[in-house]
Design a protein around this motif. Structure first.
Motif, PDB file in Angstrom:
ATOM      1  N   LEU A  94      -2.414 -19.511   4.759  1.00 48.31           N
ATOM      2  CA  LEU A  94      -2.470 -18.286   5.546  1.00 48.31           C
ATOM      3  C   LEU A  94      -3.227 -17.199   4.802  1.00 48.31           C
ATOM      4  O   LEU A  94      -4.034 -16.482   5.393  1.00 48.31           O
ATOM      5  N   SER A  95      -3.033 -17.094   3.521  1.00 51.45           N
ATOM      6  CA  SER A  95      -3.732 -16.084   2.741  1.00 51.45           C
ATOM      7  C   SER A  95      -5.246 -16.249   2.867  1.00 51.45           C
ATOM      8  O   SER A  95      -5.971 -15.295   3.127  1.00 51.45           O
ATOM      9  N   LEU A  98      -6.317 -15.331   6.500  1.00 51.72           N
ATOM     10  CA  LEU A  98      -6.306 -13.897   6.790  1.00 51.72           C
ATOM     11  C   LEU A  98      -7.458 -13.179   6.101  1.00 51.72           C
ATOM     12  O   LEU A  98      -8.094 -12.311   6.694  1.00 51.72           O
ATOM     13  N   PHE A 101     -10.593 -13.735   7.952  1.00 53.97           N
ATOM     14  CA  PHE A 101     -10.682 -13.059   9.245  1.00 53.97           C
ATOM     15  C   PHE A 101     -11.640 -11.869   9.189  1.00 53.97           C
ATOM     16  O   PHE A 101     -12.354 -11.593  10.155  1.00 53.97           O
ATOM     17  N   ALA A 119      -9.785  -6.395   5.024  1.00 48.76           N
ATOM     18  CA  ALA A 119      -8.491  -6.920   4.581  1.00 48.76           C
ATOM     19  C   ALA A 119      -8.398  -6.773   3.072  1.00 48.76           C
ATOM     20  O   ALA A 119      -9.375  -6.981   2.358  1.00 48.76           O
ATOM     21  N   LEU A 144      -3.959 -12.435  14.783  1.00 46.78           N
ATOM     22  CA  LEU A 144      -3.359 -12.689  13.473  1.00 46.78           C
ATOM     23  C   LEU A 144      -2.125 -13.584  13.604  1.00 46.78           C
ATOM     24  O   LEU A 144      -1.912 -14.478  12.786  1.00 46.78           O
ATOM     25  N   ALA A 148      -1.754 -17.328  12.046  1.00 47.45           N
ATOM     26  CA  ALA A 148      -0.577 -17.660  11.237  1.00 47.45           C
ATOM     27  C   ALA A 148       0.136 -18.898  11.771  1.00 47.45           C
ATOM     28  O   ALA A 148       0.593 -19.742  10.996  1.00 47.45           O
ATOM     29  N   VAL A 160       4.246  -8.741  11.337  1.00 43.87           N
ATOM     30  CA  VAL A 160       3.014  -7.973  11.513  1.00 43.87           C
ATOM     31  C   VAL A 160       3.414  -6.609  12.050  1.00 43.87           C
ATOM     32  O   VAL A 160       4.001  -6.508  13.123  1.00 43.87           O
ATOM     33  N   VAL A 174       0.536  -7.397   7.304  1.00 45.34           N
ATOM     34  CA  VAL A 174       0.965  -8.776   7.544  1.00 45.34           C
ATOM     35  C   VAL A 174       1.713  -9.245   6.301  1.00 45.34           C
ATOM     36  O   VAL A 174       1.171  -9.237   5.198  1.00 45.34           O
TER      37      VAL A 174
END
Length: 176
Positions: A94-95, A98, A101, A119, A144, A148, A160, A174
């Protein structure tokens, strides 16, 4: 009550602002609504190609129309689009997803005032997004969440939270 993109934000976009077709195709795959083919054609999205650029104004108007005509909220539309968007092969957490993104947004938009997404890792499993785009906050929040859902290990809780920066800029915090 559903809230779309404020007309004032859509009006700020110039005609050079564009979005990559892959973004539109991801929503088509994730939102098989009965009205979607007609809405796509009505807003100029015919014979879609993932690598063709389309007017961003038409895309935002399509999102508004789809949300208004269906039971889907902007957040649900964002979730569904993220569930079907192509991810680079190297994204395995996920890190990483994100942080990617930010790059994804920049590469998926061009020309005019398309806005920006940045981010930064606050610490560990806490990333803050600073967002200045013409998109409704609920759509981006949904994206997001959708990202996830694809990358988080089972039984991991996602939080979030929406906020505003000193200059009224949207922030999304997040945590997981």
């Amino acid at each position: 009550m559903k809230v779309g993109v404020p007309l004032s934000k859509v009006a700020l976009l110039n005609t050079a602002s564009e979005i990559m077709g892959g973004y539109v195709l991801a929503l088509m795959q994730g939102a098989p609504e009965r009205d979607l083919p007609d809405l796509l054609a009505m807003h100029g999205f015919r014979a879609l190609n993932a690598y063709t650029w389309y007017p961003l104004r038409a895309w935002l108007e399509l999102l508004n129309a789809l949300s208004a005509r269906s039971t889907l909220s902007m957040e649900t539309l964002g979730r569904r689009a993220a569930a079907h968007m192509a991810l680079p092969h190297w994204i395995d957490s996920l890190s990483a997803g994100l942080l990617w993104f930010e790059e994804f947004y920049q590469r998926s938009h061009r020309g005019g005032n398309c806005g920006e997404v940045s981010a930064r890792v606050v610490h560990g499993r806490y990333i803050r997004f600073t967002i200045r785009t013409p998109y409704p906050p609920a759509f981006l929040k949904g994206m997001l969440h959708g990202l996830a859902a694809r990358l988080l290990p089972a039984n991991t809780k996602l939080d979030v939270r929406e906020g505003r920066g000193a200059d009224r800029t949207l922030t999304l915090d997040v945590r997981w």
